[in-house]
Design a protein around this motif. Structure first.
Motif, mmCIF file in Angstrom:
data_model
loop_
_atom_site.group_PDB
_atom_site.id
_atom_site.type_symbol
_atom_site.label_atom_id
_atom_site.label_comp_id
_atom_site.label_asym_id
_atom_site.label_seq_id
_atom_site.Cartn_x
_atom_site.Cartn_y
_atom_site.Cartn_z
ATOM 1 N N SER A 123 5.653 -5.676 3.901
ATOM 2 C CA SER A 123 5.155 -6.015 2.573
ATOM 3 C C SER A 123 5.587 -4.984 1.542
ATOM 4 O O SER A 123 6.147 -3.941 1.858
ATOM 5 C CB SER A 123 3.631 -6.179 2.585
ATOM 6 N N PHE A 124 5.318 -5.319 0.296
ATOM 7 C CA PHE A 124 5.739 -4.537 -0.866
ATOM 8 C C PHE A 124 4.523 -4.371 -1.754
ATOM 9 O O PHE A 124 3.698 -5.290 -1.857
ATOM 10 C CB PHE A 124 6.860 -5.288 -1.602
ATOM 11 N N VAL A 125 4.415 -3.239 -2.408
ATOM 12 C CA VAL A 125 3.304 -2.999 -3.332
ATOM 13 C C VAL A 125 3.852 -2.990 -4.749
ATOM 14 O O VAL A 125 4.777 -2.229 -5.065
ATOM 15 C CB VAL A 125 2.597 -1.675 -3.022
ATOM 16 N N THR A 126 3.286 -3.830 -5.614
ATOM 17 C CA THR A 126 3.718 -3.885 -7.012
ATOM 18 C C THR A 126 3.181 -2.669 -7.764
ATOM 19 O O THR A 126 2.331 -1.925 -7.276
ATOM 20 C CB THR A 126 3.211 -5.166 -7.695
ATOM 21 N N THR A 127 3.650 -2.503 -8.986
ATOM 22 C CA THR A 127 3.205 -1.358 -9.783
ATOM 23 C C THR A 127 1.722 -1.434 -10.106
ATOM 24 O O THR A 127 1.094 -0.413 -10.404
ATOM 25 C CB THR A 127 4.003 -1.271 -11.098
ATOM 26 N N THR A 128 1.140 -2.628 -10.035
ATOM 27 C CA THR A 128 -0.290 -2.780 -10.298
ATOM 28 C C THR A 128 -1.125 -2.758 -9.019
ATOM 29 O O THR A 128 -2.325 -3.029 -9.051
ATOM 30 C CB THR A 128 -0.564 -4.091 -11.063
ATOM 31 N N GLY A 129 -0.481 -2.465 -7.872
ATOM 32 C CA GLY A 129 -1.213 -2.353 -6.627
ATOM 33 C C GLY A 129 -1.385 -3.652 -5.871
ATOM 34 O O GLY A 129 -2.173 -3.717 -4.929
ATOM 35 N N GLY A 130 -0.649 -4.693 -6.221
ATOM 36 C CA GLY A 130 -0.717 -5.965 -5.509
ATOM 37 C C GLY A 130 0.230 -5.969 -4.322
ATOM 38 O O GLY A 130 1.352 -5.454 -4.402
ATOM 39 N N GLU A 131 -0.197 -6.563 -3.223
ATOM 40 C CA GLU A 131 0.621 -6.621 -2.009
ATOM 41 C C GLU A 131 1.287 -7.995 -1.905
ATOM 42 O O GLU A 131 0.615 -9.021 -1.912
ATOM 43 C CB GLU A 131 -0.257 -6.362 -0.780
ATOM 44 N N VAL B 175 -1.001 0.993 -3.068
ATOM 45 C CA VAL B 175 -0.609 1.718 -4.277
ATOM 46 C C VAL B 175 0.781 2.311 -4.099
ATOM 47 O O VAL B 175 1.165 2.722 -3.017
ATOM 48 C CB VAL B 175 -1.635 2.834 -4.592
ATOM 49 N N GLN B 176 1.554 2.290 -5.174
ATOM 50 C CA GLN B 176 2.771 3.082 -5.234
ATOM 51 C C GLN B 176 2.379 4.488 -5.665
ATOM 52 O O GLN B 176 1.545 4.654 -6.559
ATOM 53 C CB GLN B 176 3.763 2.500 -6.245
ATOM 54 N N THR B 177 2.960 5.489 -5.035
ATOM 55 C CA THR B 177 2.535 6.847 -5.361
ATOM 56 C C THR B 177 3.656 7.835 -5.094
ATOM 57 O O THR B 177 4.703 7.488 -4.553
ATOM 58 C CB THR B 177 1.269 7.230 -4.558
ATOM 59 N N GLN C 209 9.704 19.844 -3.354
ATOM 60 C CA GLN C 209 10.380 18.565 -3.122
ATOM 61 C C GLN C 209 9.416 17.406 -3.390
ATOM 62 O O GLN C 209 8.369 17.299 -2.756
ATOM 63 C CB GLN C 209 10.891 18.499 -1.689
ATOM 64 N N VAL C 210 9.778 16.526 -4.316
ATOM 65 C CA VAL C 210 8.945 15.381 -4.675
ATOM 66 C C VAL C 210 9.398 14.155 -3.885
ATOM 67 O O VAL C 210 10.596 13.826 -3.870
ATOM 68 C CB VAL C 210 9.021 15.086 -6.187
ATOM 69 N N LEU C 211 8.458 13.487 -3.239
ATOM 70 C CA LEU C 211 8.730 12.282 -2.478
ATOM 71 C C LEU C 211 7.976 11.114 -3.091
ATOM 72 O O LEU C 211 6.853 11.268 -3.576
ATOM 73 C CB LEU C 211 8.296 12.449 -1.018
ATOM 74 N N THR C 212 8.590 9.936 -3.068
ATOM 75 C CA THR C 212 7.934 8.725 -3.549
ATOM 76 C C THR C 212 7.770 7.747 -2.397
ATOM 77 O O THR C 212 8.537 7.765 -1.432
ATOM 78 C CB THR C 212 8.746 8.056 -4.675
ATOM 79 N N GLY C 213 6.769 6.897 -2.492
ATOM 80 C CA GLY C 213 6.522 5.904 -1.452
ATOM 81 C C GLY C 213 5.391 4.986 -1.858
ATOM 82 O O GLY C 213 5.040 4.890 -3.044
ATOM 83 N N TYR C 214 4.813 4.316 -0.876
ATOM 84 C CA TYR C 214 3.690 3.427 -1.158
ATOM 85 C C TYR C 214 2.748 3.416 0.038
ATOM 86 O O TYR C 214 3.143 3.701 1.168
ATOM 87 C CB TYR C 214 4.174 2.009 -1.481
ATOM 88 N N GLU C 215 1.489 3.124 -0.239
ATOM 89 C CA GLU C 215 0.466 3.089 0.796
ATOM 90 C C GLU C 215 -0.084 1.675 0.940
ATOM 91 O O GLU C 215 -0.320 0.989 -0.063
ATOM 92 C CB GLU C 215 -0.690 4.025 0.454
ATOM 93 N N ILE C 216 -0.286 1.243 2.191
ATOM 94 C CA ILE C 216 -0.976 -0.014 2.509
ATOM 95 C C ILE C 216 -1.791 0.260 3.771
ATOM 96 O O ILE C 216 -1.246 0.285 4.869
ATOM 97 C CB ILE C 216 0.011 -1.173 2.785
ATOM 98 N N HIS C 217 -3.080 0.506 3.613
ATOM 99 C CA HIS C 217 -3.885 0.797 4.803
ATOM 100 C C HIS C 217 -5.369 0.622 4.509
ATOM 101 O O HIS C 217 -5.820 0.725 3.370
ATOM 102 C CB HIS C 217 -3.607 2.210 5.316
ATOM 103 N N LEU C 218 -6.118 0.388 5.585
ATOM 104 C CA LEU C 218 -7.568 0.254 5.517
ATOM 105 C C LEU C 218 -8.274 1.552 5.898
ATOM 106 O O LEU C 218 -9.388 1.803 5.463
ATOM 107 C CB LEU C 218 -8.044 -0.866 6.455
ATOM 108 N N GLY C 219 -7.667 2.364 6.745
ATOM 109 C CA GLY C 219 -8.314 3.564 7.246
ATOM 110 C C GLY C 219 -8.387 4.680 6.216
ATOM 111 O O GLY C 219 -7.553 4.786 5.319
#
Length: 498
Positions: free
Chosen positions: A47-55, A378-380, A389-399
């Protein structure tokens, strides 16, 4: 203004619909149109996370990027993420809606889902010049057709011209095309305006007689024969695992052997893709202890059901393999669900993960995870601990995971939070896409090489953005060279932008 619409449908799953839709999105963007992708209902664990946090489905996120527009949940209003056998999480406009069995979805939810999808595409048609729709599976599944909201119902809703795609690489291409058309209703068949044969390897001249016959028999033009594209565009789901560019080390063929645990409910396996581009790195997926071997690096990827997959890992004997590997001070990495497994305890007080039982983790990191009902999407970005070093990514999790002993975080996130944990050669993170930070990945690979006494690789690497842009443009160019674009524009009634 209502946008023009074209829809890619297939004679079966995994014929290359997502890739061709991506190529079309980049073509129309290059041609000066404002273009949007659309798939009404997607079943995918990537899956993909939009800039507004939608999956949404990862394919639509990729297609939006190829189209040079921001992805929105209108582009994939309904996402199904399999959790257990015959049970899926239903995500509506980017947010968890309900868990439902396949039969309940078909019998109860489809009638609710159809107007949601229709409204989404109507909004897109008001905002864009061209909509590239992608179907799912085949439009001719007789047992599913009446409740199928991903194929012809969407073509009708968007008034889309349908291009029927068949995969010649798997054989039986003419029968699959003719059979699919024969099983369509008359109004559905009338929407099919062109045929595309995909994944061709060889001399096109050998197909010519068959293509003439196909056009004569069906009355539908063959718009093109598209070659097998070895283009680095992310696959949509685990159906494609066997066809991806996995490098399988044989007899020390590669300097660095990376073993990825192929969990039964593996998700977001595209996290691993950048490692396949690294010189001297072999990536293989492992499902049994017998196949584990003696890797240099072990990666436990994301999963839709952490506790169930942790129990599977134990039952297969892979826990012992991983622990022995870690004891040798070799790199062990967990991403998202894999990160949770590396901890000491997984707590499920509200039965979010299933039976509500507490489960011991692999105890390679001093962390504890508690599953909660609210999903974080969320994209973060963040700074790697101890560096700039700055890293970019996204989170999708319940825990929600806490460090319970002295252990450095992996990242200092924007906003003051931390992510992950690093202890000796064990690294865990919630960051999906971490390897897509190509400078970080090259640095990591060089650390593995140094541990084996190998010379480091150059630190000069292309950025992820540069690589993706190249891939989108190559896909569009190969599509344009293989397909009669003038005929496609005529079919769509679309005037070229000058």
């Amino acid at each position: 203004m209502t946008a023009k619409a074209v829809m890619i449908q297939g004679t079966s799953s995994d014929v290359g619909k997502s890739m061709l839709a991506t190529a079309l999105c980049r073509h129309f963007s290059n041609a000066g149109f404002r273009v949007a992708p659309f798939k009404s209902q997607n079943m995918a664990l990537n899956s993909f996370v939009t800039t507004t946090g939608g999956e949404i489905g990862r394919a639509q996120g990729v297609q939006a990027e190829a189209a040079r527009v921001d992805a929105t949940t209108d582009m994939n209003p309904i996402l199904l993420k399999p959790k257990h056998d015959m049970m899926s999480e239903i995500i509506v406009h980017g947010k968890p809606y309900v868990d439902m069995t396949a039969s309940d979805y078909r019998n109860r939810f489809v009638d609710e889902a159809l107007p949601i999808a229709e409204a989404a595409i109507q909004r897109l048609q008001q905002d864009y010049d061209v909509i590239v729709l992608e179907g799912a599976g085949s439009p001719a599944e007789i047992n599913l057709k009446a409740r199928d909201i991903a194929n012809m119902k969407m073509a009708h809703a968007a008034d889309a011209d349908v291009l029927l795609v068949a995969d010649i690489d798997r054989g039986g291409v003419f029968a699959s095309i003719v059979g699919t058309l024969a099983l369509l209703d008359a109004d559905e068949r009338a929407r099919v305006k062109g045929i595309i044969i995909n994944k061709f390897r060889g001399m096109k001249e050998l197909l010519d007689d068959g293509l003439v016959w196909l056009e004569d028999y069906t009355g539908i033009p063959v718009l093109g024969v598209v070659p097998y594209m070895n283009v680095q565009i992310e696959a949509e789901d685990s159906l494609a695992l066997s066809a991806l560019r996995f490098k399988k080390p044989q007899h020390d063929e590669f300097d660095i052997d990376v073993a990825v645990i192929q969990l039964p409910r593996i998700s977001n396996f595209t996290d691993i893709d950048p490692l396949m581009d690294e010189p001297g790195v072999g990536v293989r997926f492992v499902k049994t202890a017998a196949a584990f071997g003696k890797p240099d690096v072990v990666i436990i990827p994301g999963t839709k059901s952490t506790i169930d997959d942790l129990r599977w890992l134990r039952a297969e004997g892979l826990e012992t393999c991983i622990l022995n590997h870690a004891q040798q001070k070799k790199q062990t990495i967990g991403i998202c669900g894999g990160y949770q497994m590396l901890g000491e305890q997984l707590l499920d007080p509200d039965a979010i993960e299933g039976d509500g039982q507490q489960e011991a983790g692999l105890a390679l990191l001093p962390i504890t995870t508690t599953f909660v009902g609210e999903k974080r999407t969320v994209q973060t970005s963040g700074t790697r601990y101890g560096t700039e070093q700055v890293l970019t990514g996204y989170e999708i999790h319940l825990g929600r995971t806490e460090r319970i002993a002295d252990c450095a975080p992996f990242l200092l996130l924007d906003g003051g939070r931390t992510d992950g944990a690093v202890c000796d050669h064990v690294l865990g993170t919630y960051f999906h896409g971490v390897f897509h930070n190509r400078d970080f990945t090259r640095e990591l690979v060089n650390a593995w090489r140094t541990q084996k006494g190998l010379a480091p690789l150059s630190s000069d690497v292309q950025s992820e953005k540069e690589l993706r842009e190249q891939a989108y443009n190559i896909a569009a160019q190969q599509f344009e060279q293989a397909v009669d674009m003038d005929k496609l524009y005529d079919i769509m009634g679309l005037a070229r932008v000058q």
